[in-house]
Design a protein around this motif. Sequence first.
Motif, short mmCIF file in Angstrom:
data_model
loop_
_atom_site.label_atom_id
_atom_site.label_comp_id
_atom_site.label_asym_id
_atom_site.label_seq_id
_atom_site.Cartn_x
_atom_site.Cartn_y
_atom_site.Cartn_z
N LEU A 69 0.76 -1.22 0.03
CA LEU A 69 0.00 -0.19 -0.01
C LEU A 69 0.84 1.18 0.00
N ALA A 70 1.97 1.21 0.50
CA ALA A 70 3.00 2.43 0.59
C ALA A 70 3.31 2.61 -0.85
N VAL A 71 3.40 1.84 -1.75
CA VAL A 71 3.58 1.90 -3.22
C VAL A 71 2.35 2.14 -4.07
N GLU A 72 1.16 1.41 -3.80
CA GLU A 72 -0.12 1.66 -4.34
C GLU A 72 -1.18 2.20 -3.68
N GLU A 73 -0.71 3.20 -3.19
CA GLU A 73 -2.00 4.06 -2.19
C GLU A 73 -2.69 4.64 -3.12
N GLU A 74 -2.44 4.86 -4.21
CA GLU A 74 -3.41 5.72 -5.22
C GLU A 74 -4.53 4.76 -5.65
N VAL A 75 -4.54 3.40 -5.50
CA VAL A 75 -5.48 2.28 -5.98
C VAL A 75 -6.96 2.80 -5.46
N GLY A 76 -7.71 2.85 -6.46
CA GLY A 76 -9.26 3.42 -6.02
C GLY A 76 -9.42 4.75 -5.85
N ARG A 77 -8.29 5.77 -5.80
CA ARG A 77 -8.62 7.06 -5.98
C ARG A 77 -9.10 7.77 -7.39
N PRO A 78 -9.75 8.64 -7.40
CA PRO A 78 -10.09 9.27 -8.73
C PRO A 78 -8.72 9.83 -9.39
N PRO A 79 -8.84 10.13 -10.46
CA PRO A 79 -7.74 10.52 -11.57
C PRO A 79 -7.23 12.03 -10.72
#
Length: 544
Positions: free
Chosen positions: A152-162
């Motif tokens: 999650l430290a790397v992919e914390e943007e997953v699920g966020r809007p552009p």
Amino acid sequence: MVSSLSERALLTAWTFIVAIALAVHLGAYPLLDPDEGRNGEVGREMAATNDYVMPRLDGMPYLDKPIVYFAAEAATMEVTGPTEFAARFPAWLFTIGTALLIAWFASRVGIDAPAAAIMFLTMPLTIAFSRTVIFDSALSFFITLALIAFYLAVEEEVGRPPLAVGRRQITANGERRTANRWAAVGWAAMAFGIITKGPVALAVPLIVAIPWTIWRKRARHVVSIAGLILFVVIIAPWVWAISLKIPDFLRYVLVTETAQRLTTGALKRTGPPWYFLPYLLGGALPWVFLTWSRLSRRLEPAESRLYVFLLLWIAIPFVFFSLSQSKRPQYILPLMPAIALLAAKRWEKPRAAAIAMAIVGALLLAAIPFVHIPFGAGTAIILGASALLFGLIAIFTRGAIALIALSIPMLLIPLMTAGVMRSISGRRSEKALVADIRSILQPETQIVGIEAFTGSMQFYLQRPIVIVTPDAEELTSNYITRHYSDFVGKSVLQPKSWLDEAFKRPATIFIVRVNDRGNRSLVEAHGRRIVAEDAHFVAYTMPR
């Protein structure tokens, strides 16, 4: 949507049933030597002394493993007393905690949460070590938390809007702070893992996270100043407290318990390079067969990144432990969460797992007339028939029904084998021997083991045992064995010459190994009679 919601509710309810089923018969059979008896006794002594810093075995420092699992045992024993349930309960609790972590992470990355939790909880390796007084269920919890945090430290943007162009820098800064928080969680989890089972809790997450973050070009996300501070704050107080009493503690941990375990056969736990392969396949049945189907599908970018991460989570530790000179089946328990997450992507169509389950059931039934079954032919028939039946049901169904059908044979393992475990305990536990001795115990009675000791013996006696031994091998503690000269004559360890005084005291029970003819003759020559005997030990006392 209605069907999907109803299936989700059904699987959620089944997850709770599975968790409860794993706790059935948790305390129904005695602690088994050597591991359960020894680890249970260390927890009992911790509760009895109320010293939650120094683990002890027969009153001596036991530094082969750190503090967390022993403290969890001791805390449970403070409530329930020194029982088998109390000794095993932390293993079950950490297993359920790992399942909750898997479910939470699964829901965050678009995997069905109840399905992932059910698959993890119904793997044979998970079941076995959720009910065993050993440290690996706790270690697996902390390694799972660390790896999830680093992902999650790397992919914390997953699920966020552009990102909005005008706010890109602000959002990026916010994401960097989020990444730092997750990295801090990862370092804290590794710290707790270290004081559960040692430096392996640092090695396994990092050998996965570092290649992953390099591939994602975000290696800095593993580093966290706050995480490093937490790491030190969590570990340092216990290490400092132990080092004050045992100055060579760190040398022993880093050289003997870690370096020698990984690079030499000094601890006598070696195995061939393929040692873990059958445990990986059999320990993750039947769900491991669902992971392979992902290779044939074209994945979306985010899904592909997750898939690569989970493959690294499985492959790198597997190679690491395979190359190690110390091998035990439980070492690959931290790989089971990744397998469950991969398999849960295909939970609605578990045909491959269903076929595998039916084949295993048919093979087990076919083998009964020709192969000795260690857990009994009757149990084998029930387990084999259920695997075949529910495997066939899962082949011709899908969705929640198929998933539940495949989990039922796995749940029958702890439900059906309690009697078998009680039978095994007759050969690997000293509870029955202690029960025979207890009727003649007095407060002043001294127990002397002449080259004879097991953890379960002391756990059920609940009193010190003087051990007459030339090397302390009976305690199965690398630390005590290697420091024998520091303890002999100054603790419960005594040289053989000490027996001259012991034979003069009538209120003494001598315990000797059944096959130790020399020491049995010595005890009998001093007029002692047999008061109890089992397959391994015989107890003597003064005739009335």
